[in-house]
Design a protein around this motif. Structure first.
Motif, PDB file in Angstrom:
ATOM      1  N   GLY A 258       0.831  -1.207   0.000  1.00 52.60           N
ATOM      2  CA  GLY A 258       0.000   0.000   0.000  1.00 52.60           C
ATOM      3  C   GLY A 258       0.864   1.255   0.000  1.00 52.60           C
ATOM      4  N   ARG A 261       2.370   1.775  -3.478  1.00 48.90           N
ATOM      5  CA  ARG A 261       1.386   2.241  -4.463  1.00 48.90           C
ATOM      6  C   ARG A 261       1.096   3.733  -4.267  1.00 48.90           C
ATOM      7  N   ARG A 262       0.884   4.149  -2.999  1.00 45.29           N
ATOM      8  CA  ARG A 262       0.552   5.561  -2.737  1.00 45.29           C
ATOM      9  C   ARG A 262       1.708   6.485  -3.117  1.00 45.29           C
ATOM     10  N   GLU A 265       1.733   6.833  -6.919  1.00 46.66           N
ATOM     11  CA  GLU A 265       0.584   7.597  -7.413  1.00 46.66           C
ATOM     12  C   GLU A 265       0.792   9.099  -7.161  1.00 46.66           C
ATOM     13  N   SER A 275       2.335   5.695 -12.925  1.00 46.24           N
ATOM     14  CA  SER A 275       0.930   5.312 -12.738  1.00 46.24           C
ATOM     15  C   SER A 275       0.707   3.857 -13.155  1.00 46.24           C
ATOM     16  N   ALA A 278       2.129   1.680 -10.520  1.00 48.39           N
ATOM     17  CA  ALA A 278       1.257   1.678  -9.341  1.00 48.39           C
ATOM     18  C   ALA A 278       0.083   0.726  -9.541  1.00 48.39           C
ATOM     19  N   ALA A 279      -0.469   0.681 -10.767  1.00 48.50           N
ATOM     20  CA  ALA A 279      -1.578  -0.230 -11.070  1.00 48.50           C
ATOM     21  C   ALA A 279      -1.138  -1.690 -10.917  1.00 48.50           C
ATOM     22  N   GLU A 282      -1.002  -2.602  -7.344  1.00 45.73           N
ATOM     23  CA  GLU A 282      -2.343  -2.835  -6.821  1.00 45.73           C
ATOM     24  C   GLU A 282      -2.798  -4.264  -7.142  1.00 45.73           C
ATOM     25  N   GLU A 283      -2.460  -4.747  -8.360  1.00 42.54           N
ATOM     26  CA  GLU A 283      -2.781  -6.129  -8.721  1.00 42.54           C
ATOM     27  C   GLU A 283      -2.069  -7.110  -7.797  1.00 42.54           C
ATOM     28  N   ALA A 285      -1.152  -6.526  -4.762  1.00 43.68           N
ATOM     29  CA  ALA A 285      -1.777  -6.439  -3.439  1.00 43.68           C
ATOM     30  C   ALA A 285      -3.043  -7.278  -3.392  1.00 43.68           C
ATOM     31  N   THR A 286      -3.797  -7.237  -4.491  1.00 41.16           N
ATOM     32  CA  THR A 286      -5.015  -8.055  -4.558  1.00 41.16           C
ATOM     33  C   THR A 286      -4.665  -9.539  -4.474  1.00 41.16           C
TER      34      THR A 286
END
Length: 573
Positions: A258, A261-262, A265, A275, A278-279, A282-283, A285-286
Motif C-alpha cells: 500500500g 502504491r501511494r 501515485e 501510474s 502503481a496499477a 495494486e494487482e 496487493a489483490t
C-alpha cells in the motif's frame, strides 16, 4: 501376376531377366540350355527347397528376384499378410520378392525389402502360383486341396453353404469342448471357485474404493504433520496481511504494498509510467490478499484429531492386507475382483448349467449334421459335372479312353465331422476301360499326369485358385494333333490366368502371347545361358528349329509361319 523374374548364378544361367506378360508365356530352347533352371528359380523364389549343388561356383551364390503385381481380394490378402510381418509394398502396388542360396547351402529370403523366413515366400507362393511338372509335388495331389478345388468348382452358392457349415461347426465344437472341460475338471474347477470366493469375500468386507490408498496416504501425512503445517501457514498469513504482530517497525506485506502504491501515485502526474507501475502493485496487493484468505481457510481446515489418525491407520492396514495378496495397489485389487467374478461364471459346474450346455450341444450337433448332408449332396453333384468336363478335355489331349472320377466318400471314425464337412474327396484316374480306378499319382505316368493336371486346370479356370500357373513340359510323349490341342487349351487357360509353359513342341509354342528363348553361350571357358524375347521373324526361326532342327530352312520357316497363323486364328476365335 509375376511381371519380372531375374535369375543370377543358378545352374548354367549366369545373369538373366525374364520380362513376363499376362496371358501365355512360352519358354523354349535346346536341350541343356537351362529351361529347367527357370522353373527351378521359380520354385526357389516361392519357398522351394534350396539345392546348393545348383549354385554356380562363381560368384558362389544364386539369387532369384521377382516382382508381383496382384489384383482384387488376393492382392488385399497378400498385402495385409506381408505388411503385418513388417514388409512393405512398393508405391506402384507391386511386391518385390528375393531368395538367395549360397554354395554352402545357406538360404535367405526377402519380401518387400525386409528379411523374412523362407516360409513367408512359401505362404505367398501357395496363394499366387501353382507349378505342374513331372518332378513337382503337385498341388492338386493333396487331398485337402482336391476337396477345396471341388468346392470352388461347385460354385458360389455351395461356398456360402460351406461357410454356414463352418460357422455352425465352430460353435458346436466350442460347446462340446466347454461341456467336456467342465465335466472332466469339475473338482479342480470347484476348488478354484472356492478360492476365488474366499478372495472376493475378503475384498468385499474391506470394500476398497478406486484411488483410496493414495487419498489416505495424503491425509495421514497432513494429520501427522498438522502442527508444523499450522505454524507455517500462520506465519505466512501474518507476514502477508493483517498479521497481529505487524507494527510500524515491522509492517506486513499488504502495508508495504500500500505504501509503495501511494508513493508512486503521488508522482504519477509528473511521469505517467509511474501510474502504470502503481496499477501493477495494486494487482499484486489483490493477489497477496487472496493468498492470505486462502491461508486463513487452510488454517481452519487443519485438524489434528488423534481419533481420525488412528482410523486411517487401521484402514490402510486393511488395504495393505489386500495388496499383499491380490495386486500392487488398490486399483489392481479392484481389477482382480472383477476378473475373479468373470472367472467364477466360467467355472460354473452346476447341474443346471451342464443340462443347458448339453441341450445346446445336441441342438448344434443336429444342425451341423444336417448342413454336412447338404454339403455332401452338393459335392456329389459337382463331382459328376467335374468328372465329365475333365474327361472331355482328356479326349483332346491324346487320352481318349481315360476318365477322371471324383470320389466323395464319408470320413470314417469318431471325427467324421470336420471343419470342411463329413467328406473325403479324392481324384481318381481310369487310364482305359477295364482299368482300376486309382488315385491320380498312382494311376498315371509322368506325361499322363501332366496332361491330366492341364485338363483339370482348364476346367477349374473359372473357379478361382492361384492366378499364375506353370507347366513344365506337359507335352512329354505327345505330338501331332494332340500337341495342337495342348496349345489350344493352354491358350484358353491364359484368358483368365497368367500361364508359363516350358515346352519342346512348336505346336504349343505357336499359341504364346510372349515367346522366350533360353540360349547357351559356349564361347567362353564356361558355358552360360541367357533368355531373350523373340518376335516375328526370330520367332518363326525358333519354331523352325523346334520343327526340324533347321532354323534357317525356308521350308521350316514357312511351316512355322503357317503354325503361327493357325494359332492366331484359334486365339482370336
Amino acid at each position: 501376376m509375376l511381371e519380372e523374374l531375374r535369375i543370377t548364378g543358378l545352374g548354367v544361367i549366369d545373369d538373366t531377366t525374364l520380362k513376363l506378360t499376362g496371358g501365355m508365356n512360352v519358354i523354349t530352347g535346346e536341350t541343356g540350355a537351362g529351361k529347367t533352371m527357370v522353373v527351378t528359380g521359380l520354385g526357389l523364389l516361392f519357398g522351394g527347397r534350396a539345392d546348393a549343388g545348383r549354385v554356380r561356383a562363381d560368384p558362389g551364390r544364386a539369387v532369384v528376384e521377382g516382382r508381383l503385381r496382384l489384383r482384387g481380394a488376393l492382392a488385399d490378402a497378400v498385402q495385409t499378410r506381408i505388411t503385418e510381418a513388417g514388409a512393405e509394398v512398393d508405391d506402384d502396388g507391386s511386391i518385390l520378392l528375393s531368395r538367395t542360396v549360397t554354395i554352402e547351402g545357406r538360404s535367405r529370403a526377402h519380401v518387400g525389402g525386409r528379411s523374412m523366413p523362407v516360409a513367408m515366400l512359401a505362404e505367398v507362393g501357395e496363394q499366387v502360383l501353382a507349378v505342374h511338372g513331372q518332378s513337382d509335388q503337385l498341388r492338386l495331389l493333396r487331398p485337402a486341396e482336391q476337396r477345396a478345388a471341388l468346392d470352388r468348382f461347385a460354385g458360389p452358392e455351395h461356398e456360402k453353404l460351406l461357410e454356414t457349415y463352418r460357422e455352425a461347426f465352430a460353435r458346436w465344437r466350442a460347446v462340446v469342448d466347454d461341456l467336456a472341460d467342465r465335466r472332466r475338471n469339475a473338482r479342480a474347477r470347484s476348488q478354484e471357485a472356492d478360492l476365488l470366493k474366499l478372495g472376493l469375500d475378503e475384498i468385499s468386507r474391506v470394500d476398497p474404493q478406486p484411488g483410496e490408498d493414495e487419498e489416505l496416504r495424503a491425509e495421514v501425512q497432513r494429520l501427522e504433520h498438522a502442527e508444523g503445517l499450522r505454524v507455517a501457514a500462520a506465519t505466512a498469513a501474518q507476514a502477508l496481511a493483517s498479521g497481529v504482530e505487524a507494527t510500524d517497525d515491522a509492517p506486513d506485506a499488504a502495508q508495504l504494498l500500500g505504501l509503495a502504491r501511494r508513493t508512486l501515485e503521488a508522482q504519477s502526474s509528473v511521469d505517467q509510467s509511474l501510474s502504470d507501475l502503481a496499477a501493477r502493485i495494486e494487482e499484486a496487493a489483490t493477489l497477496v490478499g487472496d493468498v492470505a484468505s486462502e491461508l486463513s481457510a487452510y488454517l481452519s481446515s487443519l485438524d489434528a484429531d488423534p481419533a481420525r489418525l488412528e482410523e486411517i491407520y487401521e484402514r490402510r492396514a486393511a488395504l495393505r492386507g489386500l495388496t499383499r495378496k491380490y495386486a500392487d495397489d488398490v486399483d489392481g485389487v479392484i481389477a482382480w475382483a472383477d476378473n475373479a467374478r468373470s472367472r467364477l461364471a466360467a467355472l460354473d459346474t452346476s447341474d443346471e448349467l451342464l443340462d443347458e450346455l448339453d441341450k445346446e450341444r445336441q441342438r448344434l450337433e443336429a444342425q451341423v449334421g444336417e448342413l454336412a448332408q447338404r454339403l455332401t449332396a452338393a459335392r456329389v453333384e459337382a463331382a459328376g459335372r467335374f468328372s465329365e468336363a475333365v474327361s472331355v478335355e482328356l479326349t483332346g489331349l491324346a487320352m481318349p479312353h481315360a476318365k477322371v472320377e471324383v470320389a466323395v466318400v464319408p470320413r470314417a471314425g469318431d471325427l467324421a465331422l470336420g471343419p470342411d464337412g463329413a467328406d473325403e474327396v479324392e481324384l481318381r484316374l481310369l487310364a482305359h476301360p477295364g482299368a482300376p480306378s486309382l488315385p491320380l499319382q498312382k494311376g498315371a505316368s509322368g506325361g499322363e499326369l501332366s496332361r491330366v493336371m492341364l485338363a483339370i486346370e482348364v476346367v477349374f479356370a473359372g473357379a478361382g485358385g492361384p492366378p499364375t500357373l506353370v507347366f513344365d513340359e506337359v507335352d512329354a510323349g505327345v505330338g501331332g494333333q494332340a500337341a495342337v490341342e495342348i496349345g489350344r487349351r493352354l491358350a484358353r487357360l491364359a484368358r483368365t490366368h497368367q500361364v508359363l509353359v516350358v515346352t519342346h513342341l512348336p505346336q504349343v509354342a505357336a499359341f504364346a502371347d510372349r515367346h522366350l528363348v533360353v540360349a547357351k553361350d559356349t564361347g567362353g571357358a564356361i558355358t552360360t545361358s541367357g533368355v531373350r524375347i523373340v518376335e516375328e521373324t526370330e520367332r518363326a526361326r525358333e519354331l523352325s528349329r523346334m520343327l526340324a532342327g533347321l532354323p534357317d530352312s525356308d521350308l521350316g520357316i514357312a511351316h512355322a509361319e503357317e503354325l503361327l497363323a493357325v494359332a492366331g486364328r484359334e486365339k482370336r476365335g
